[in-house]
Design a protein around this motif. Structure first.
Motif, short mmCIF file in Angstrom:
data_model
loop_
_atom_site.label_atom_id
_atom_site.label_comp_id
_atom_site.label_asym_id
_atom_site.label_seq_id
_atom_site.Cartn_x
_atom_site.Cartn_y
_atom_site.Cartn_z
N LEU A 1 -6.10 -43.04 1.81
CA LEU A 1 -7.05 -42.74 0.91
C LEU A 1 -6.23 -42.70 -0.71
N ASP A 2 -4.82 -42.17 -0.74
CA ASP A 2 -4.05 -42.18 -1.97
C ASP A 2 -3.04 -43.35 -2.02
N PRO A 3 -3.01 -44.05 -3.06
CA PRO A 3 -4.04 -44.20 -4.17
C PRO A 3 -5.31 -44.80 -3.93
N PRO A 4 -6.20 -44.35 -4.53
CA PRO A 4 -7.62 -44.69 -4.10
C PRO A 4 -7.71 -46.37 -4.52
N TRP A 5 -8.47 -47.03 -3.53
CA TRP A 5 -8.59 -48.47 -3.60
C TRP A 5 -9.27 -48.67 -4.69
N THR A 6 -8.91 -49.69 -5.54
CA THR A 6 -9.53 -50.10 -6.83
C THR A 6 -9.78 -51.82 -6.78
N ASN B 1 -18.71 -34.13 -11.12
CA ASN B 1 -17.50 -34.81 -11.80
C ASN B 1 -16.76 -33.86 -12.39
N ALA B 2 -17.11 -32.52 -12.87
CA ALA B 2 -16.09 -31.58 -13.51
C ALA B 2 -15.38 -31.10 -12.58
N LEU B 3 -15.82 -30.80 -11.26
CA LEU B 3 -15.08 -30.22 -10.12
C LEU B 3 -14.08 -31.13 -9.71
N LEU B 4 -14.32 -32.50 -9.61
CA LEU B 4 -13.48 -33.48 -8.92
C LEU B 4 -12.51 -33.72 -9.74
N GLU B 5 -12.74 -33.67 -11.23
CA GLU B 5 -11.48 -34.08 -12.10
C GLU B 5 -10.44 -32.83 -11.78
N LEU C 1 -9.94 -31.05 -9.15
CA LEU C 1 -9.57 -31.18 -7.91
C LEU C 1 -8.75 -32.40 -7.68
N GLU C 2 -8.85 -33.16 -8.42
CA GLU C 2 -7.74 -34.19 -8.40
C GLU C 2 -6.29 -33.78 -8.69
N GLY C 3 -6.05 -32.48 -9.31
CA GLY C 3 -4.78 -31.85 -9.46
C GLY C 3 -4.43 -30.90 -8.46
N SER C 4 -5.20 -30.88 -7.37
CA SER C 4 -5.13 -29.79 -6.69
C SER C 4 -3.74 -29.83 -5.82
N ALA C 5 -3.07 -28.58 -5.81
CA ALA C 5 -1.77 -28.59 -5.00
C ALA C 5 -2.09 -28.98 -3.51
N ASP C 6 -2.98 -28.96 -3.05
CA ASP C 6 -3.34 -29.70 -1.67
C ASP C 6 -3.40 -31.28 -1.62
N GLU C 7 -2.61 -31.94 -1.30
CA GLU C 7 -2.47 -33.30 -1.41
C GLU C 7 -3.74 -34.10 -1.16
N HIS C 8 -4.14 -33.67 0.26
CA HIS C 8 -5.16 -34.38 1.18
C HIS C 8 -6.59 -34.06 0.14
N LEU C 9 -6.63 -32.98 -0.32
CA LEU C 9 -7.91 -32.49 -1.09
C LEU C 9 -7.96 -33.56 -2.44
N ALA C 10 -6.77 -33.57 -3.10
CA ALA C 10 -6.60 -34.34 -4.33
C ALA C 10 -6.81 -35.61 -4.11
N ILE D 1 -8.73 -36.92 -1.76
CA ILE D 1 -10.22 -37.12 -1.47
C ILE D 1 -11.10 -36.77 -2.89
N ALA D 2 -10.51 -36.27 -3.82
CA ALA D 2 -11.28 -35.89 -5.08
C ALA D 2 -10.84 -37.34 -5.99
N ALA D 3 -9.84 -37.67 -5.83
CA ALA D 3 -9.70 -39.01 -6.84
C ALA D 3 -10.43 -39.98 -6.23
N LYS D 4 -10.65 -40.29 -4.83
CA LYS D 4 -11.26 -41.36 -4.40
C LYS D 4 -12.76 -41.18 -5.00
N SER D 5 -13.33 -40.02 -4.55
CA SER D 5 -14.71 -39.81 -4.71
C SER D 5 -15.23 -39.75 -6.36
#
Lengths: 165, 251
Positions: A84-89, B108-112, B114-123, B125-129
């Motif tokens: 997932l990381d980095p996300p596909w682009t 959008n506000a939340l994912l922005e 969460l992208e900086g979350s200390a939990d890498e997997h959650l971050a 998911i957020a970046a992708k979504s």
């Protein structure tokens, strides 16, 4: 005794290059930039696959095809890991992949721009049929999540545009 | 069962449930959209949201020793933690667009953050979504403008929908007491703090649409505690029907 089958990364990449995207079969999953890494161990092959859109139903078919193809060619167990990381682009779609899309009638994605505000400008897309730049967006969502629907004002053909992602 | 859920599990389920329930609602438009292109747009957004839900359920499922299907199909409504907004019925096209508009700005506000979350997997998911969520927000915001600044009837219907659904919005921006530790650990951020900026941006779109931002008291919504409006039960009955009727059914 099983014949020994040469397993090296180049051979694996070659096999992967022959796996088509189930929805757009003219491009391979390598053309789309979905394969992030290939790991080759004694008895195991691990493929790191970057999903495109989260809900894209093609993903499971692709995972199945990777396993089936590589297991048949190399007689080793195959694991597909989602990266997932980095996300596909869409920036990862290869130049030849873009050409294949255009020849198939799908306008390839434009380079991604840094977003500002909520409103992204409508991409100025050339018609894949006649090359005209006089085109207009019909709908931001097309036949699949990754595409938008456009229309050419010169040749009047509708066409898909592979959205920036 | 619920007693073994950690705060992060609750948060992952809450996020997955928002996405799944709204995705299911949008899928109800399939074959009923006002025009073909919008029918496809709504169902494509549904697909994105259900895809996002899967990422949260897969993560939660790995922690809880359950499959994503078990989490989606075998929890009762008291164990669903989605907000009340997303379970509200589709209503007319105006209601569907307004519900989406409010949700998209929240997401959008939340994912922005969460992208900086200390939990890498959650971050991750957020970046992708977030890339998909941006398209959703543009879609719903443009429709708010087009319909608000459209005909007399579309304007009036949009205003009714904005007024009716605003009381559900504040629930999305409430910090949950059980998430305090997540906030302290940098896994989650203060969602209440996202309200002010988001409200301002939503107001700008609504003003551009010649509509008025409603003045309305927030409902005492408790979706995050598993207490729901009457609508969720009916939705889950349909969503879970196959697994309830034929347990363990696979394609």
């Amino acid at each position: 005794m099983q014949p020994s089958i040469p397993t090296n990364k180049t051979a694996i990449w070659q096999e992967l290059e022959a796996i088509p995207d189930p929805e757009i079969p003219v491009v391979s999953i390598v053309d789309l930039g979905m394969i992030r890494a290939v790991e080759c161990q004694d008895q195991r092959i691990i493929i790191h696959l970057s999903p495109t859109y989260n809900g894209c139903p093609a993903l499971e078919v692709i995972q199945m095809q990777i396993r089936a193809t590589l297991e048949q060619s190399f007689h080793r167990s195959v694991e597909v890991k989602l990266a997932l990381d980095p996300p596909w682009t869409t920036d990862w779609i290869t130049p030849s992949g873009r050409e294949k899309l255009r020849n198939y009638g799908i306008a390839p994605p434009q380079p991604r721009k840094a977003p500002s505000g909520w409103r992204d400008e409508t991409a100025n897309v050339s018609c894949p049929h006649c090359g005209s730049s006089a085109t207009g967006l019909v709908s931001a969502y097309g036949s699949t999540p990754c595409k938008a629907l456009y229309r050419c004002n010169d040749c009047l053909e509708p066409f898909d545009y592979f959205k920036c992602h | 069962m619920t007693s073994t859920w950690q705060p992060l599990d609750h948060f992952l389920l809450m996020r997955g449930d928002d996405c799944l329930v709204l995705g299911h609602r949008l899928s109800e438009w399939c074959g009923h959209g006002p025009v073909l292109e919008q029918d496809m747009a709504l169902t494509n957004i549904a697909l994105d949201l259900i895809g996002q839900a899967r990422l949260y359920y897969q993560y939660a499922g790995a922690r809880l020793g359950q499959t994503e299907d078990q989490l989606a199909y075998l929890r009762t409504e008291r164990n669903y933690f989605n907000a009340w907004l997303v379970e509200q019925p589709n209503g007319d096209f105006a209601h569907t667009i307004v519900r989406q508009f409010y949700y998209d700005w929240y997401e959008n506000a939340l994912l922005e953050v969460l992208e900086g979350s200390a939990d890498e997997h959650l971050a991750a998911i957020a970046a992708k979504s977030r890339k998909e969520a941006r398209y959703h927000r543009q879609f719903s915001s443009e429709w708010v403008i087009r319909l608000g600044d459209g005909t007399e009837e579309s304007h009036q219907r949009m205003q009714v929908a904005l007024n009716r659904l605003l009381p559900y919005v504040r629930e999305l921006f409430e910090n949950q007491p059980r998430h305090q530790m997540l906030i302290a650990d940098g896994i989650l951020s203060d969602v209440n703090g996202l309200w002010e900026g988001t409200e301002k941006e939503m107001k700008a779109v609504i003003t551009e649409a010649t509509l008025s931002f409603p003045v309305a008291a927030a409902l005492p919504a408790r979706g995050r505690d598993g207490l729901h409006t009457e609508h969720l039960g009916y939705l889950l009955t349909e969503l879970q029907y196959m697994q309830r009727t034929y347990p363990g059914l696979t394609w």
